[in-house]
Design an enzyme around this catalytic site. Sequence first.
Site, PDB file in Angstrom:
ATOM      1  N   HIS A 228     -18.426 -86.854  24.778  1.00 40.09           N
ATOM      2  CA  HIS A 228     -19.581 -86.579  25.634  1.00 40.09           C
ATOM      3  C   HIS A 228     -19.090 -86.187  27.024  1.00 40.09           C
ATOM      4  CE1 HIS A 228     -22.676 -88.092  28.598  1.00 40.09           C
ATOM      5  NE2 HIS A 228     -23.433 -87.308  27.851  1.00 40.09           N
TER       6      HIS A 228
ATOM      7  N   HIS B   1     -21.344 -81.489  35.726  1.00 40.51           N
ATOM      8  CA  HIS B   1     -22.458 -82.359  35.373  1.00 40.51           C
ATOM      9  C   HIS B   1     -23.580 -82.089  36.371  1.00 40.51           C
ATOM     10  CE1 HIS B   1     -23.957 -86.646  34.202  1.00 40.51           C
ATOM     11  NE2 HIS B   1     -24.545 -85.685  33.508  1.00 40.51           N
TER      12      HIS B   1
END
Length: 605
Positions: A126, A172
């Site tokens: 992830h 992110h």
Amino acid sequence: MSKQTYRICCFQRKFKLKEAEAPDEIKELFGRFSENGIMTSEHLCKFLKDVQGEENVTKEEAETVMESALKLVHEHLNIVFHKKGLNLDGFFRYLFSDLNVSISTHKKVHHDMTAPLSHYFIYTSHNTYLTGNQLNSDCSDVPIIKALQQGVRVIELDMWPNSSKDNVDILHGGTLTPPVELIQCLKSIKEHAFVASEYPVIITLEDHLTPDLQAKAAEMVTQVFGDILFTCGTECLSEFPSPESLKGRIIISTKPPKEYLESKKTSEKENGSQKGKKSSEEKAWGAEISDLSQKMMAFSEKTLQNKDNGECQDDEADSHHENPNIQQNIAPEYKHLIAIQAGKSKGPTSEWLTVDPIKVKRVSLNEEKLINVALNHGQDLVRFTQRNLLRVYPKGMRVDSSNYNPLIGWMHGTQMVAFNIQGHGRPLWLMQGMFRANGGCGYVKKPELLLKTDANNEVHDPKRLLSVKTTLKVKVYMGKGWHLDFKRTHFDAYSPPDFYVKIGIAGVPADSRVKKTKAIEDNWIPTWNDEFEFPLTVPELALLRVEVHEYDMSEIDDFGGQTCIPVSELRTGIRAVPIYNEKGEKYPSVKLLMCFEFVKIMLHV
């Protein structure tokens, strides 16, 4: 004598290291399988059959093992050995060596690799590009390289326009993570994709690009991967190909593009609300597994009171609103690259969980929503994952890159249990342990329990309590190697450590439990000789977990190593068990000597 002088004397006396000595049971075994103090290759062959459970071993294979064992002994000149065989010290050293490790098949792939991808657990990461936490760590290709070197097969990249809106960055979104360019990540993936495994690498993309940047991303993907890129045109797959047929291939998986809308505000709101939260990962040993049922029910009581309609939405992959009037802006070359299409998980769960007989898809859920669906639609999840791919990812509050219990996903057939590989803690040790199976190739065949349907077209119910299939008996003899891999003062300043071993099972709730040996005081080479039994209802999903700690009366016990082994991969008999550090890296010298035995349950008619 002063107190300081006394401590120095005590320090010098206590740290005098004794040589490792074979336990009495090992001495007795050597006596049974030797003659005149020497174990020959014929004796070794009988030992491998009778004690180690290697019933099909040949005399020639035993001779090869003997030759390797003699070479090992020869490297340590302080051990006396006979050219025709091993003496007791040589046999003891062989038992503790890498020639006699606990995990099966010597790192060879041994599962059937010709079934569809949906029939396998896949080693999944992830936010693979992050070097640390989810808020302000660097984005880099370095953690991607490390993940691939560890055998990870699913890499996640979050694509965003760069500051000039003319190129593609990986970061992110809505955080302070400095970006890395997409092209750098793609090149590193190509270079390292098949270093640890020849089986396919899947790249899951979270797409925040405009159509022109989608086209640019498609151009980069095509140029970097070329012929190794697996594509299937614009048509959806009717069934996933097998890992065997996809050896050496790169696969792109994301949602088919519909439109571009800036979602930065949404991301900032979600991530900003989490900045002050910290996940307490290191709970009581084994509690996150053994209390699985209670945790699922606790989650249900807290969060599902207003969700009785079964609705569940994937807030990571479905962050874009959809507008069918903007379809003409799609970059066709980008859409063409998507071999595994990600579907929606919006609306009633019963709808998106419906199995389509014509096409297959991938759906993503966060860990909390998985529990929601598992509680209310457990069998539907199992049925869905027999044909389709399910990806589960960490909840947003895990800003420290911690992880969750992977067993909840695996026991419902989830193929892609996405983990923060750059993270830490016991859940990650379970993930690393699971994918030591099948030669460490990153693909583990799901047990038949999760793949079959009965005559009434019913599938396995994860909530149903099954009968015990087998009992695993584990004996912990001794351990050694800490004095080589740790400083003498690492555990205690003035005396050798007081080691004990925690040993247990992580699996379905009925099988999960933990036990502990006694602590051996003041000994770098502790001998426990403690034996435990673990009844198993679903041994196919069970993981044997082992931790060594050093007892500290006044503080938290010091960590002395850990390992996690799939029960299905255990070699029976007396075996050397390599021990790993908190990051999952194997210690050069530390090992445990243990014995494993399976006792089948006799069913009375």
